[in-house]
Design a protein around this motif. Structure first.
Motif, PDB file in Angstrom:
ATOM      1  N   GLU A 235       0.840  -1.203   0.000  1.00  0.00           N
ATOM      2  CA  GLU A 235       0.000   0.000   0.000  1.00  0.00           C
ATOM      3  C   GLU A 235       0.878   1.258   0.000  1.00  0.00           C
ATOM      4  O   GLU A 235       0.628   2.202  -0.763  1.00  0.00           O
ATOM      5  CB  GLU A 235      -0.929  -0.019   1.211  1.00  0.00           C
ATOM      6  N   GLU A 236       1.938   1.266   0.826  1.00  0.00           N
ATOM      7  CA  GLU A 236       2.863   2.404   0.867  1.00  0.00           C
ATOM      8  C   GLU A 236       3.531   2.627  -0.486  1.00  0.00           C
ATOM      9  O   GLU A 236       3.809   3.772  -0.867  1.00  0.00           O
ATOM     10  CB  GLU A 236       3.934   2.182   1.944  1.00  0.00           C
ATOM     11  N   GLU A 237       3.790   1.534  -1.215  1.00  0.00           N
ATOM     12  CA  GLU A 237       4.439   1.620  -2.530  1.00  0.00           C
ATOM     13  C   GLU A 237       3.438   1.951  -3.644  1.00  0.00           C
ATOM     14  O   GLU A 237       3.832   2.064  -4.806  1.00  0.00           O
ATOM     15  CB  GLU A 237       5.146   0.299  -2.855  1.00  0.00           C
ATOM     16  N   GLY A 238       2.169   2.046  -3.295  1.00  0.00           N
ATOM     17  CA  GLY A 238       1.152   2.359  -4.295  1.00  0.00           C
ATOM     18  C   GLY A 238       0.813   1.191  -5.206  1.00  0.00           C
ATOM     19  O   GLY A 238       0.339   1.389  -6.328  1.00  0.00           O
ATOM     20  N   LEU A 239       1.038  -0.015  -4.737  1.00  0.00           N
ATOM     21  CA  LEU A 239       0.808  -1.211  -5.552  1.00  0.00           C
ATOM     22  C   LEU A 239      -0.550  -1.858  -5.293  1.00  0.00           C
ATOM     23  O   LEU A 239      -1.098  -2.529  -6.170  1.00  0.00           O
ATOM     24  CB  LEU A 239       1.927  -2.226  -5.316  1.00  0.00           C
ATOM     25  N   VAL A 240      -1.071  -1.694  -4.084  1.00  0.00           N
ATOM     26  CA  VAL A 240      -2.428  -2.155  -3.770  1.00  0.00           C
ATOM     27  C   VAL A 240      -3.148  -1.053  -3.009  1.00  0.00           C
ATOM     28  O   VAL A 240      -2.518  -0.174  -2.415  1.00  0.00           O
ATOM     29  CB  VAL A 240      -2.449  -3.463  -2.921  1.00  0.00           C
TER      30      VAL A 240
END
Length: 195
Positions: free
Chosen positions: A118-123
């Motif tokens: 989530e932090e990486e913007g992946l989910v």
């Protein structure tokens, strides 16, 4: 009662002999000479399944080592890659507990991986109409793109490994179906906890 076959025994360093006692032929798995009894056939099936599970474990460990470069290229840990791919390929957005059951990991491990993703913007987490506290996991466009790259790199490794092997599609499909059925049966059993 016939000999007992242990999954743990096939995980050891010794390889099963090709001929003689303990070989597939001696267990009745290759060209049995006499009509086996129901008990003998059951024992032979158990022995073959134990062998398959042991080899699947060994192959899984070696594949994880081979896929290390794919993991490193993604910048994610192994569990983060598995979680991202699981979310990206899910037919319906899963919850963290569902991902944990599917991947065979505790909910807490998946929760940590989801936080990173989530932090990486992946989910992203979306409201779950069926449960107030268990959000639904959805891969973002960036997550689907990275998942596609990981899938393609992994497929190249597998294609290279299997080049020249005489693999029958029907046999592979039957094995895949059998292993999926076995996993679902395992998932349906209550978890045994060591308290």
């Amino acid at each position: 009662m016939g000999p007992r076959h242990s999954f743990w025994s096939v995980l050891g360093p010794a390889e099963a002999p090709k001929f003689g006692p303990g070989s597939r032929s001696a267990r009745g798995g290759v060209n049995p000479t006499a009509e086996p009894s129901v008990e003998d056939e059951t024992q032979a099936k158990v022995a073959e399944l134990v062998t398959i599970l042991g080899e699947a474990h060994r192959i899984g460990v070696r594949l994880l080592q081979m896929f290390a470069s794919v993991r490193e290229d993604s910048g994610l840990s192994g569990i983060e890659v598995l979680t991202l791919i699981g979310v990206a390929h899910a037919a319906r957005p899963p919850t963290v507990p569902q991902m944990g059951r599917s991947l065979g990991h505790p909910r807490q491990v998946i929760q940590r991986a989801v936080r990173v993703l989530e932090e990486e913007g992946l989910v992203e987490l979306q409201p779950n109409p069926g449960h107030k506290r268990a959000a639904l996991l959805v891969a973002t466009e960036k997550g689907r793109a990275l998942g596609g790259t990981i899938d393609a790199q992994s497929a190249e490794i597998i294609a290279d490994l299997t080049e020249g092997l005489d693999l029958d599609l029907a046999d592979l499909a039957a094995m895949s179906d059998g292993l999926l059925t076995l996993r679902r049966r395992i998932d349906g059993r209550p978890a045994e906890r060591a308290d």
